[in-house]
Design a protein around this motif. Structure first.
Motif, PDB file in Angstrom:
ATOM      1  N   LYS A  73     108.630  66.534  20.659  1.00  0.00           N
ATOM      2  CA  LYS A  73     107.840  65.743  21.590  1.00  0.00           C
ATOM      3  C   LYS A  73     108.689  65.346  22.801  1.00  0.00           C
ATOM      4  N   THR A  74     108.110  65.505  23.979  1.00  0.00           N
ATOM      5  CA  THR A  74     108.775  65.031  25.189  1.00  0.00           C
ATOM      6  C   THR A  74     108.485  63.546  25.370  1.00  0.00           C
ATOM      7  N   ASN A  75     109.091  62.955  26.406  1.00  0.00           N
ATOM      8  CA  ASN A  75     108.843  61.536  26.676  1.00  0.00           C
ATOM      9  C   ASN A  75     107.374  61.270  26.999  1.00  0.00           C
ATOM     10  N   GLY A  76     106.714  62.273  27.562  1.00  0.00           N
ATOM     11  CA  GLY A  76     105.298  62.122  27.887  1.00  0.00           C
ATOM     12  C   GLY A  76     104.372  62.449  26.740  1.00  0.00           C
ATOM     13  N   GLY A  77     104.913  62.743  25.551  1.00  0.00           N
ATOM     14  CA  GLY A  77     104.078  63.030  24.389  1.00  0.00           C
ATOM     15  C   GLY A  77     103.611  64.477  24.307  1.00  0.00           C
ATOM     16  N   ARG A  78     104.169  65.393  25.134  1.00  0.00           N
ATOM     17  CA  ARG A  78     103.764  66.788  25.119  1.00  0.00           C
ATOM     18  C   ARG A  78     104.593  67.556  24.095  1.00  0.00           C
ATOM     19  N   ASP A  79     103.971  68.574  23.474  1.00  0.00           N
ATOM     20  CA  ASP A  79     104.663  69.429  22.508  1.00  0.00           C
ATOM     21  C   ASP A  79     105.374  70.557  23.240  1.00  0.00           C
ATOM     22  N   VAL A  80     106.695  70.653  23.058  1.00  0.00           N
ATOM     23  CA  VAL A  80     107.513  71.706  23.657  1.00  0.00           C
ATOM     24  C   VAL A  80     108.248  72.421  22.528  1.00  0.00           C
ATOM     25  N   LEU A  81     108.330  73.742  22.614  1.00  0.00           N
ATOM     26  CA  LEU A  81     108.934  74.530  21.542  1.00  0.00           C
ATOM     27  C   LEU A  81     110.439  74.311  21.484  1.00  0.00           C
ATOM     28  N   ASN A  82     110.942  74.104  20.276  1.00  0.00           N
ATOM     29  CA  ASN A  82     112.381  74.042  20.036  1.00  0.00           C
ATOM     30  C   ASN A  82     112.891  75.486  19.935  1.00  0.00           C
ATOM     31  N   LEU A  83     113.454  75.991  21.018  1.00  0.00           N
ATOM     32  CA  LEU A  83     113.806  77.403  21.099  1.00  0.00           C
ATOM     33  C   LEU A  83     114.850  77.807  20.056  1.00  0.00           C
ATOM     34  N   GLN A  84     115.773  76.916  19.750  1.00  0.00           N
ATOM     35  CA  GLN A  84     116.802  77.240  18.757  1.00  0.00           C
ATOM     36  C   GLN A  84     116.174  77.421  17.378  1.00  0.00           C
ATOM     37  N   SER A  85     115.281  76.508  17.019  1.00  0.00           N
ATOM     38  CA  SER A  85     114.603  76.626  15.730  1.00  0.00           C
ATOM     39  C   SER A  85     113.682  77.844  15.710  1.00  0.00           C
TER      40      SER A  85
END
Length: 688
Positions: A232-244
């Protein structure tokens, strides 16, 4: 001499004893360890050396040799498979040549007249080159998804170099031009309703089916899994964890090699849409309907091939090969082109998934450096007749030119092309569809539900036309007259067969304001503040004479405006305006409409041939908080605004009309004056 001879034989025997052969027990133990782990660490090697009575160095070398041996076995198997395929193709060529020799003319019954053997040989060389390029392309795609390169094919005898453009020159045209009689002249979305005309080989069909199934499995995991794949970003958006992600889904780089210009964008968003899952799936699997649905995102779309039409009565297991061009409503942001596989599958009753994944076709997209990893949506029916949609957008792009600093944050944070924009647009458009079928909220002079639907169709055509005119689409209908000048204005032109008939000039530019997007939208939409920026009104006020609400937000509406104190020559002209807003941005689009034509629309008649010249504004959040002023923070806004303004003017009523400097100056002055008025009114310096 005999003594010396005996001594040399003894030395040879001693030297032979230095070479150690492993016992069957040692080999069996080493093989079982290799099957468990092909790369043992130092601790594991020491344990094996103690257990088997071998030196750690012997253990290390044995594993190295075993890995090399296994790799060689795989390469031999791959070489055999490719050689068999190559031999099969050669046999087919020989069989075709023999069949041609024995061919009989159906008209006269005699053997057909053969062309010169030189030309026959040239044709075969071209066909062989075509088949070889096809096989190499398929091998490269397979290597990407297998995670390792395949060995090269054996060389052909006397290969002939033939470019893809030459090979496909005689085939069906696949440009984005619309068919005659369609809405191409009005710069509507270049979606072709013609039948798919690309033929795929059986090998291609098998390959793309495997790619689609694998991609669907990945999409389902991405839509149904949270941490650690998504953060989760500070704005509550879902962003992919590229390493995982790279650990979970290992694969080779899509665009190849280490390139510092490569950048990945991966976002996820979800929301409730006012329709059932089956209706939404039907819309998304139709390239024409989905382009109309996402007219602000999709600049062009076409289905090249239907690989599988799905189960009877539904789109389950249907697989299409498509071309798509995605855009941001600004002349400063280049479009992104994809050739994708779109695969639909019913997961369970009431749950569907649609995956899009890149399948490279260099003969159609030669300059694109965009690659789409498994992306798409999961659609689930809800008990109230609506559906929940979870959308994933995951792409890798190469920025061959630096992104304009004004849009850098908006694009790189996934706001411009990300999942949130798709979901917000989908929700807003289905609210619009619901409003079109409702007989309520008829205000002003619109007499009937039929008249309402007719006005809404005209407004939708107006918005689609505007979206295409302000972007940087690579469509072939419009011609770039002037690239970005010193003031950032891009000018294009196109020849319209109707709506209206003649030469039309389009101009667009983008600028930044330290004002929240909501405040900018309210200012541009409100008819009371319109005289402050609309230079064509000459300071006169306007009145709303008809209003259609097309969404839950009060800003989502269609209005018919009439100007006061206008000259007698303008009394017969009205303004049709549509405004729409969601979390990803907003639009205010308008066009002058003749009173007689608008009366036709209000009575429910066909609006396809009503002349329109749409102008308007697209407002986007700037994506960054570094440029926020104290005033913006006090408003609670999410940063400044990126505003794109676009105008269209009629240059000539003749198809053969030519542009002149006066027309260019007119449209440039129109844009410059409008931008200056907006900046001045919103208390922003003119140089901002």
């Amino acid at each position: 001499m005999e003594f010396l001879g005996d001594s040399s034989e003894t030395d040879k025997k001693k030297m032979k004893k230095r070479f150690h052969r492993h016992t069957p027990h040692q080999i069996h133990r080493l093989e079982s360890s290799f099957n468990e782990c092909q790369h043992p660490d130092e601790k594991q090697r020491l344990q094996l050396s103690k257990e088997l009575g071998l030196a750690p160095r012997q253990i290390k070398f044995w594993f190295q040799n075993r890995r090399t041996q296994k790799k060689a076995q795989h390469e031999r198997a791959d070489n055999c498979a490719l050689k068999e395929e190559n031999d099969r193709i050669r046999c087919e060529n020989i069989a075709i040549r023999e069949a041609i020799k024995r061919a009989i003319c159906l008209t006269c019954g005699d053997a057909p007249v053969h062309e010169d053997s030189y030309f026959d040989e040239q044709k075969l060389r071209i066909e062989n080159a075509h088949l070889r390029e096809e096989l190499e392309r398929v091998s490269n795609i397979a290597a990407r998804f297998m995670g390792r390169p395949l060995p090269h094919l054996p060389p052909l005898l006397n290969p002939m170099r033939v470019s893809p453009s030459e090979l496909f020159h005689s085939g069906p045209s696949l440009d984005f031009d619309l068919l005659p009689g369609s809405s191409s002249s009005s710069m509507a979305l270049p979606t072709l309703p013609s039948q798919p005309n690309l033929v795929l080989s059986d090998m291609d069909k098998s390959l793309v089916t495997n790619i689609a199934v694998t991609s669907m499995e990945e999409l389902l995991r991405l839509t149904q899994t949270n941490e650690p794949l998504w953060i989760k970003t500070n704005g509550g958006r879902d962003v992919l964890n590229l390493q995982s992600y790279e650990i979970t889904f290992p694969r080779s780089s899509s665009l190849g090699g280490k390139n510092h210009n490569l950048r990945k964008e991966a976002t996820r968003s979800s929301g409730v849409v006012f329709t059932n899952a089956m209706t939404l799936v039907d819309m998304l699997m139709d390239s024409v309907k989905s382009s109309e649905l996402f007219s602000s995102i999709v600049a062009s779309s076409k289905t090249l091939a239907v690989i599988s039409s799905g189960m009877r009565g539904s789109h389950g297991d249907s697989l299409h090969l498509m071309l798509e061009e995605l855009q941001v409503l600004s002349p400063l942001v280049p479009t992104r082109e994809f050739s994708v596989l779109r695969y639909c599958q019913q997961i369970e009753h009431g749950t569907w998934a649609i995956v899009n994944v890149s399948y490279e076709l260099p003969q159609f997209i030669s300059h694109s450096r965009s690659y789409k990893f498994p992306s798409g949506c999961l659609v689930q029916d809800l008990s109230n007749g609506y559906s929940k949609v979870t959308w994933v957008e995951h792409v890798e792009v190469e920025e061959q030119e630096p992104m304009h600093k004004m849009f850098k944050d908006n694009v790189r944070e996934g706001l411009a092309f990300g999942a949130e924009r798709w979901i917000a647009t989908l929700q807003r458009m289905y609210e619009r569809f619901t409003a079109a079928t409702s007989s309520h909220d008829l205000k002003g002079v619109i007499p009937s539900p039929e008249g309402k639907q007719s006005i809404m169709k005209l407004a939708q055509r107006m918005v689609s036309n505007f979206c295409l005119s302000v972007g940087t689409s690579n469509n072939t209908r419009s011609k770039v007259v002037s690239g970005l000048d010193a003031f950032g204005i891009r000018v294009t032109s196109y020849k319209s067969q109707h709506e209206p008939n003649g030469m039309v000039l389009c101009a667009a530019t983008s600028f930044w304001l330290p004002v929240s997007p909501q405040n900018v939208f309210n200012f541009l939409k409100d008819e009371r503040t319109r005289p402050q920026w609309d230079v064509l009104l000459d300071g006169n006020s306007v009145q709303e004479v008809a209003h259609i609400a097309n969404g839950s937000h009060p800003g989502n509406c269609i209005s018919v405006l009439r100007g006061f104190n206008a000259s007698s020559s303008q009394n017969h002209m009205l303004i049709l305006q549509e405004s729409c807003v969601d979390s990803s941005g907003s639009l205010v689009v308008y066009t002058p409409v003749d009173l007689t034509a608008l009366n036709m629309a209000m009575t429910g008649q066909d609006t396809s041939y009503i002349p329109i010249l749409p102008s308007g504004f697209a407002v986007l959040p700037d994506g960054g908080r570094n440029n926020q002023t104290a005033e913006i923070k006090a408003e609670g806004g999410g940063g400044g605004s990126l505003i794109t303004v676009g105008f269209q003017i009629m240059v000539s009523s003749l198809q053969s009309g030519k542009l002149n400097m006066e027309s260019m100056e007119t449209v440039n002055n129109l844009i410059s004056t409008t931008v200056h008025q907006i900046k001045t009114t919103l208390n922003s310096p003119s140089t901002a």
